[in-house]
Design an enzyme around this catalytic site. Structure first.
Site, PDB file in Angstrom:
ATOM      1  N   ARG A  51     -61.415  51.118 -22.843  1.00 43.92           N
ATOM      2  CA  ARG A  51     -60.726  49.824 -22.922  1.00 43.92           C
ATOM      3  C   ARG A  51     -59.695  49.870 -24.052  1.00 43.92           C
ATOM      4  O   ARG A  51     -58.616  49.305 -23.959  1.00 43.92           O
ATOM      5  CB  ARG A  51     -61.728  48.682 -23.128  1.00 43.92           C
ATOM      6  CG  ARG A  51     -61.065  47.350 -23.453  1.00 43.92           C
ATOM      7  CD  ARG A  51     -61.910  46.114 -23.142  1.00 43.92           C
ATOM      8  NE  ARG A  51     -63.328  46.245 -23.317  1.00 43.92           N
ATOM      9  CZ  ARG A  51     -63.959  46.272 -24.504  1.00 43.92           C
ATOM     10  NH1 ARG A  51     -63.282  46.178 -25.626  1.00 43.92           N
ATOM     11  NH2 ARG A  51     -65.266  46.402 -24.557  1.00 43.92           N
ATOM     12  N   TYR A 103     -40.617  33.443 -12.563  1.00 46.32           N
ATOM     13  CA  TYR A 103     -41.609  33.814 -11.550  1.00 46.32           C
ATOM     14  C   TYR A 103     -42.694  32.731 -11.452  1.00 46.32           C
ATOM     15  O   TYR A 103     -43.188  32.251 -12.483  1.00 46.32           O
ATOM     16  CB  TYR A 103     -42.219  35.161 -11.965  1.00 46.32           C
ATOM     17  CG  TYR A 103     -43.347  35.614 -11.087  1.00 46.32           C
ATOM     18  CD1 TYR A 103     -43.093  36.079  -9.801  1.00 46.32           C
ATOM     19  CD2 TYR A 103     -44.659  35.599 -11.529  1.00 46.32           C
ATOM     20  CE1 TYR A 103     -44.129  36.498  -8.987  1.00 46.32           C
ATOM     21  CE2 TYR A 103     -45.698  36.019 -10.723  1.00 46.32           C
ATOM     22  CZ  TYR A 103     -45.423  36.462  -9.453  1.00 46.32           C
ATOM     23  OH  TYR A 103     -46.452  36.880  -8.651  1.00 46.32           O
ATOM     24  N   ASP A 175     -38.377  39.034 -19.446  1.00 47.24           N
ATOM     25  CA  ASP A 175     -38.994  39.639 -18.261  1.00 47.24           C
ATOM     26  C   ASP A 175     -37.897  40.428 -17.557  1.00 47.24           C
ATOM     27  O   ASP A 175     -36.960  39.859 -16.993  1.00 47.24           O
ATOM     28  CB  ASP A 175     -39.570  38.531 -17.363  1.00 47.24           C
ATOM     29  CG  ASP A 175     -40.326  39.092 -16.154  1.00 47.24           C
ATOM     30  OD1 ASP A 175     -39.993  40.219 -15.721  1.00 47.24           O
ATOM     31  OD2 ASP A 175     -41.218  38.403 -15.634  1.00 47.24           O
ATOM     32  N   LYS A 200     -43.644  46.173  -9.361  1.00 42.99           N
ATOM     33  CA  LYS A 200     -42.386  46.095  -8.634  1.00 42.99           C
ATOM     34  C   LYS A 200     -41.603  47.403  -8.773  1.00 42.99           C
ATOM     35  O   LYS A 200     -42.095  48.423  -8.365  1.00 42.99           O
ATOM     36  CB  LYS A 200     -41.596  44.880  -9.135  1.00 42.99           C
ATOM     37  CG  LYS A 200     -42.455  43.600  -9.280  1.00 42.99           C
ATOM     38  CD  LYS A 200     -42.950  43.023  -7.968  1.00 42.99           C
ATOM     39  CE  LYS A 200     -44.020  41.949  -8.102  1.00 42.99           C
ATOM     40  NZ  LYS A 200     -43.702  40.866  -9.027  1.00 42.99           N
TER      41      LYS A 200
HETATM   42  C1  LIG Z   1     -44.353  39.852  -9.798  1.00 38.71           C
HETATM   43  C2  LIG Z   1     -43.737  39.358 -11.015  1.00 38.71           C
HETATM   44  C3  LIG Z   1     -44.507  39.004 -12.135  1.00 38.71           C
HETATM   45  C4  LIG Z   1     -46.016  39.062 -12.116  1.00 38.71           C
HETATM   46  O1  LIG Z   1     -46.493  40.357 -12.006  1.00 38.71           O
HETATM   47  P1  LIG Z   1     -47.871  40.763 -11.288  1.00 38.71           P
HETATM   48  O2  LIG Z   1     -47.865  42.243 -11.435  1.00 38.71           O
HETATM   49  O3  LIG Z   1     -47.779  40.298  -9.865  1.00 38.71           O
HETATM   50  O4  LIG Z   1     -48.960  40.099 -12.034  1.00 38.71           O
HETATM   51  C5  LIG Z   1     -43.854  38.600 -13.281  1.00 38.71           C
HETATM   52  N1  LIG Z   1     -42.511  38.503 -13.325  1.00 38.71           N
HETATM   53  C6  LIG Z   1     -41.738  38.812 -12.261  1.00 38.71           C
HETATM   54  C7  LIG Z   1     -40.252  38.685 -12.380  1.00 38.71           C
HETATM   55  C8  LIG Z   1     -42.317  39.242 -11.070  1.00 38.71           C
HETATM   56  O5  LIG Z   1     -41.536  39.521 -10.024  1.00 38.71           O
END
Ligand SMILES: *Cc1c(COP(=O)(O)O)cnc(C)c1O
Length: 384
Positions: A51, A103, A175, A200
């Site tokens: 962890r 998001y 982000d 992504k």
């Molecule tokens: C998908 C996404 C998230 C969240 O990520 P997860 O891996 O699904 O928890 C956060 N920000 C953006 C821009 C996203 O497209």
């Protein structure tokens, strides 16, 4: 290797990785272990419990840090887990400013989970630096932005937001999931930390859920390491290995997403069946100049307005290559309907006010042959 000495593609493939010291294996092994033998009490090789740390995870953290020009990375079990950890660097009574068009899962985490625990949030249209400035309170500790946003491709001026944060003594977090470090490097523009849903583009093959934070700020990384250990939302070694495999081709994939994305956006822009195309790479995007200044490419994400729900549904039923699904950033092309899918939790009036109409569909343009994708869109677009 000293990653700073190499360019992006070399860092993508090599940073954070050396041949395995015991066998010479050229690929970083999947260290599928929960614990590590100690030679004596308190004598170990830097790994005590998985962890806290795992060599596969460390390799991924170093690799993505090198891509973002950061000193450190901290990987989490998902993008939202990474965002939660960033918010949890703060305490009850602290105030966080968040972009209004972020998001959906980020919005839900902040409004429905963390505000119950005493963190205060303001949601503002961060396209306007004045709106950020006016939302500042004496207890503002973090400004959280996403640029470009999902699904409307709003762009926030990262350098301007960083200046506001600096004057306030708050942190700017970006982000960077949509642009990836291949097209946008927020730390160079003054951000304090970057977060990704590695689900992504970083992974790129739609087979992992993961998140990661990159920073050169010693206090932030110390706090995040403490949260990895104490809250435990860490990714398993197999998932880290898959993302690490994905980042090796990030530069190749992003260049291809960008080529296909531009071709498709330009074609849709000329097609009267698409009433509007939201893509930061189009000259008529209201923030095209800003996007060009802070991004070196625009990738494969775009949205199109088809007029009404019925047309959007017909389109989503008719596409053959663009598969109807949530998520984005994989090599395969996807289509989604934000109002019914990613933003279903947002009340309709609020959604409409944000510009997420019933006729809006979002495309994650993959890296299939662009002519096949263009033909698919052409046969699927509903006649007017
Ligand atoms: C998908 C996404 C998230 C969240 O990520 P997860 O891996 O699904 O928890 C956060 N920000 C953006 C821009 C996203 O497209």
């Amino acid at each position: 290797m000293k990653p700073d000495n190499y360019r992006f593609a070399t860092r993508a493939i090599r940073a954070g990785q050396q041949p395995d010291p015991t066998t010479g294996a050229i690929m970083t092994p999947i260290y599928q272990t929960s614990t590590y033998a100690q030679e004596g009490i308190g004598v170990h090789k830097g790994f005590e419990y998985a962890r806290v740390s795992n060599p596969t995870r460390s390799a991924l953290e170093a690799n993505v840090a090198a891509l973002e020009g950061a000193d450190h990375g901290a990987a989490f079990a998902s993008g939202v887990a990474a965002i939660e950890a960033l918010a949890k660097l703060h305490s009850a009574g602290d105030h966080i400013i968040c972009g209004a068009n972020v998001y959906g899962g980020t919005d839900r985490l902040f409004r429905q989970v963390l505000s119950r625990l005493g963190l205060e949030f303001s949601f503002v249209d961060t396209r306007d630096p004045v709106a950020i400035e006016s939302a500042l309170r004496p207890n503002t500790r973090m400004i959280f932005i996403e640029t470009p946003t999902n699904p409307l491709m709003h762009v926030t001026d990262i350098a301007a937001a960083a200046q506001i944060a600096r004057r306030q003594g708050a942190r700017l977090v970006v982000d960077n999931t949509f642009a990836t470090p291949y097209f946008q490097r927020p730390l160079e523009l003054g951000a304090d930390a970057i977060v990704h849903s590695s689900t992504k583009y970083l992974n790129g093959h739609s087979d992992v859920v993961g998140g990661i934070v990159l920073t050169s700020d010693g206090e932030i990384i110390e706090g995040l390491r403490f949260l990895q250990k104490s809250a435990g939302a860490v990714p398993g070694p197999m998932d880290c290995w898959l993302v690490l495999r994905g980042t090796k081709t990030l530069h190749v994939r992003m260049a291809a997403h960008d080529r296909n994305g531009r071709r498709i956006a330009e074609r849709l822009h000329q097609d009267p069946r698409a009433l509007r195309v939201f893509y930061a790479g189009l000259p008529d995007h209201p923030q095209h100049e800003l996007a060009r200044r802070q991004m070196s490419g625009f990738g494969g994400m775009m949205s199109i307005e088809l007029g009404d729900r019925e047309r959007a549904e017909r389109f989503c039923r008719a596409t053959r290559l663009f598969t109807l699904a949530e998520s984005l950033g994989g090599v395969e092309s996807l289509v989604s309907h934000p109002a019914a899918m990613t933003h279903a939790a947002v009340p309709q009036a609020e959604r409409e006010a944000m510009g997420i109409s019933e006729g809006l569909v979002r495309l994650s343009v993959g890296i299939e042959d662009v002519d096949d994708l263009l033909n698919d869109l052409d046969q699927a677009l509903p006649k007017r």
